[in-house]
Design a protein around this motif. Structure first.
Motif, short mmCIF file in Angstrom:
data_model
loop_
_atom_site.label_atom_id
_atom_site.label_comp_id
_atom_site.label_asym_id
_atom_site.label_seq_id
_atom_site.Cartn_x
_atom_site.Cartn_y
_atom_site.Cartn_z
N ASP A 20 0.87 -1.37 0.06
CA ASP A 20 -0.01 0.05 0.24
C ASP A 20 1.02 1.20 -0.03
OD1 ASP A 20 -1.99 1.97 0.37
OD2 ASP A 20 -3.00 0.87 1.98
N PHE A 21 1.51 1.73 -1.03
CA PHE A 21 2.09 2.67 -1.27
C PHE A 21 1.46 4.07 -0.99
CE2 PHE A 21 4.47 -0.34 -3.91
CZ PHE A 21 5.68 -0.44 -3.47
N GLU A 22 0.34 4.14 -1.23
CA GLU A 22 -0.38 5.53 -0.77
C GLU A 22 -0.39 5.68 0.74
OE1 GLU A 22 -1.87 4.21 -4.76
OE2 GLU A 22 -1.52 3.21 -2.86
N ALA A 23 -0.46 4.46 1.50
CA ALA A 23 -0.59 4.75 2.92
C ALA A 23 0.80 5.08 3.47
CB ALA A 23 -1.02 3.29 3.64
N LEU A 24 1.88 4.42 2.74
CA LEU A 24 3.38 4.70 3.02
C LEU A 24 3.47 6.38 2.62
CD1 LEU A 24 4.81 1.26 1.78
CD2 LEU A 24 4.95 2.00 4.26
N TYR A 25 3.06 6.87 1.92
CA TYR A 25 3.40 8.13 1.31
C TYR A 25 2.76 8.96 2.66
CZ TYR A 25 3.95 12.07 -1.40
OH TYR A 25 4.63 13.38 -1.68
N LYS A 26 1.44 8.58 3.01
CA LYS A 26 0.66 9.43 4.05
C LYS A 26 1.61 9.45 5.31
CE LYS A 26 -3.90 9.13 2.24
NZ LYS A 26 -5.09 8.31 2.31
N LYS A 27 2.35 8.09 5.45
CA LYS A 27 3.35 8.20 6.57
C LYS A 27 4.59 8.91 6.56
CE LYS A 27 1.63 3.68 8.34
NZ LYS A 27 1.91 2.36 8.65
N GLY A 28 4.92 9.55 5.35
CA GLY A 28 6.00 10.30 5.45
C GLY A 28 6.91 9.77 4.36
N PHE A 29 6.77 8.60 3.92
CA PHE A 29 7.69 8.06 3.01
C PHE A 29 7.76 8.58 1.64
CE2 PHE A 29 7.17 4.80 6.10
CZ PHE A 29 8.75 4.21 6.50
N ARG A 30 8.97 9.02 1.09
CA ARG A 30 8.88 9.50 -0.34
C ARG A 30 9.92 9.02 -1.16
NH1 ARG A 30 5.33 11.13 1.94
NH2 ARG A 30 4.74 13.51 2.49
N GLY A 31 10.65 7.95 -0.83
CA GLY A 31 11.54 7.14 -1.94
C GLY A 31 11.65 5.95 -1.81
N VAL A 32 11.33 5.08 -2.71
CA VAL A 32 11.37 3.76 -2.82
C VAL A 32 12.66 2.91 -3.61
CG1 VAL A 32 9.97 1.62 -3.30
CG2 VAL A 32 9.09 3.71 -3.04
N ILE A 33 13.40 2.34 -2.98
CA ILE A 33 14.57 1.50 -3.69
C ILE A 33 14.06 -0.05 -3.83
CG2 ILE A 33 16.91 0.72 -3.57
CD1 ILE A 33 17.27 2.87 -1.40
N PHE A 34 14.04 -0.08 -5.51
CA PHE A 34 13.84 -1.91 -5.79
C PHE A 34 14.91 -2.45 -6.22
CE2 PHE A 34 9.70 0.81 -6.45
CZ PHE A 34 8.72 -0.04 -5.87
N ASP A 35 14.85 -3.91 -5.94
CA ASP A 35 15.39 -4.68 -6.39
C ASP A 35 14.78 -5.12 -7.64
OD1 ASP A 35 17.39 -7.01 -6.86
OD2 ASP A 35 15.88 -8.39 -6.25
N ILE A 36 15.30 -5.73 -8.69
CA ILE A 36 14.66 -6.10 -9.87
C ILE A 36 14.09 -7.61 -10.16
CG2 ILE A 36 14.54 -5.79 -12.59
CD1 ILE A 36 16.71 -3.81 -12.31
N ASP A 37 14.86 -8.38 -10.24
CA ASP A 37 14.96 -9.71 -10.38
C ASP A 37 14.15 -10.42 -9.23
OD1 ASP A 37 15.77 -9.66 -13.39
OD2 ASP A 37 17.85 -9.85 -12.46
N ASN A 38 12.98 -11.05 -9.68
CA ASN A 38 12.19 -11.72 -8.89
C ASN A 38 11.55 -10.87 -7.85
OD1 ASN A 38 11.61 -14.46 -9.50
ND2 ASN A 38 13.58 -15.21 -8.73
N THR A 39 11.51 -9.70 -7.87
CA THR A 39 11.07 -8.72 -7.17
C THR A 39 9.88 -8.04 -7.87
OG1 THR A 39 12.84 -8.23 -5.61
CG2 THR A 39 11.02 -6.74 -5.60
#
Length: 172
Positions: A20-39
């Motif tokens: 739930d990225f919308e909820a995380l944004y509301k909590k103050g998160f602004r950046g997401v780091i992702f792995d690619i393969d199998n994620t």
């Protein structure tokens, strides 16, 4: 403190696509780091409609993103071009340096950044060492290189203790 707790994710989900990225944004998160393969996609696969839509959604929410991969540049750049995200290749996970560089690119700190990956010993451990909230997701596809297959066997042991610790706390 439990023996394997340095590898325990902050959250463990079936898929990246149920976060739930919308909820995380509301909590103050602004950046997401992702792995690619199998994620985000099966190992070695190009971006698909679902991954492209996810990055479009993240942009609309207001998130910055960086793909952080131990893979070589052609693999990472190709995926990055498809989802329109910045990237770091040959990132040296679980070392902290790649995570710190990703936050620098996004202009976020550990308190406003989360990481999403499918491996405990590279993805989660590295993000935890950098002080970032960690989401472990189940691998999308079971076909993996032999060194990852061996790590998965060790991960099962750590996940057993992780789930046991959650049960003890009444969180599972």
């Amino acid at each position: 403190m439990e023996l394997f707790s340095c590898f325990y994710p902050d959250a463990y989900l079936d898929s990246t696509y149920e976060i739930d990225f919308e909820a995380l944004y509301k909590k103050g998160f602004r950046g997401v780091i992702f792995d690619i393969d199998n994620t985000l996609v099966p190992h070695g696969a190009p971006a698909d409609k679902r991954s492209v839509a996810l990055f479009e959604r993240l942009g609309k929410i207001g998130f910055e993103s960086v793909l952080l991969s131990n893979n070589k540049e052609p693999r990472v750049k190709s995926f990055s071009d498809q989802v329109k995200s910045r990237y770091l290749y040959k990132a040296g996970k679980p070392g902290k340096k790649g995570y710190l560089k990703a936050m620098e690119l996004m202009k976020t700190g550990p308190d406003a950044t989360l990481f999403v990956g499918d491996q405990l010993f590279t993805d989660v451990w590295g993000a935890k060492r950098a002080g970032i909230l960690t989401y472990l997701v189940k691998p999308i596809h079971p076909k993996e290189e032999i060194q990852i297959v061996l790590k998965r066997r060790l991960e099962r042991i750590v996940l057993f203790f992780y789930k046991r610790s959650l049960r003890r706390k009444g969180e599972l």
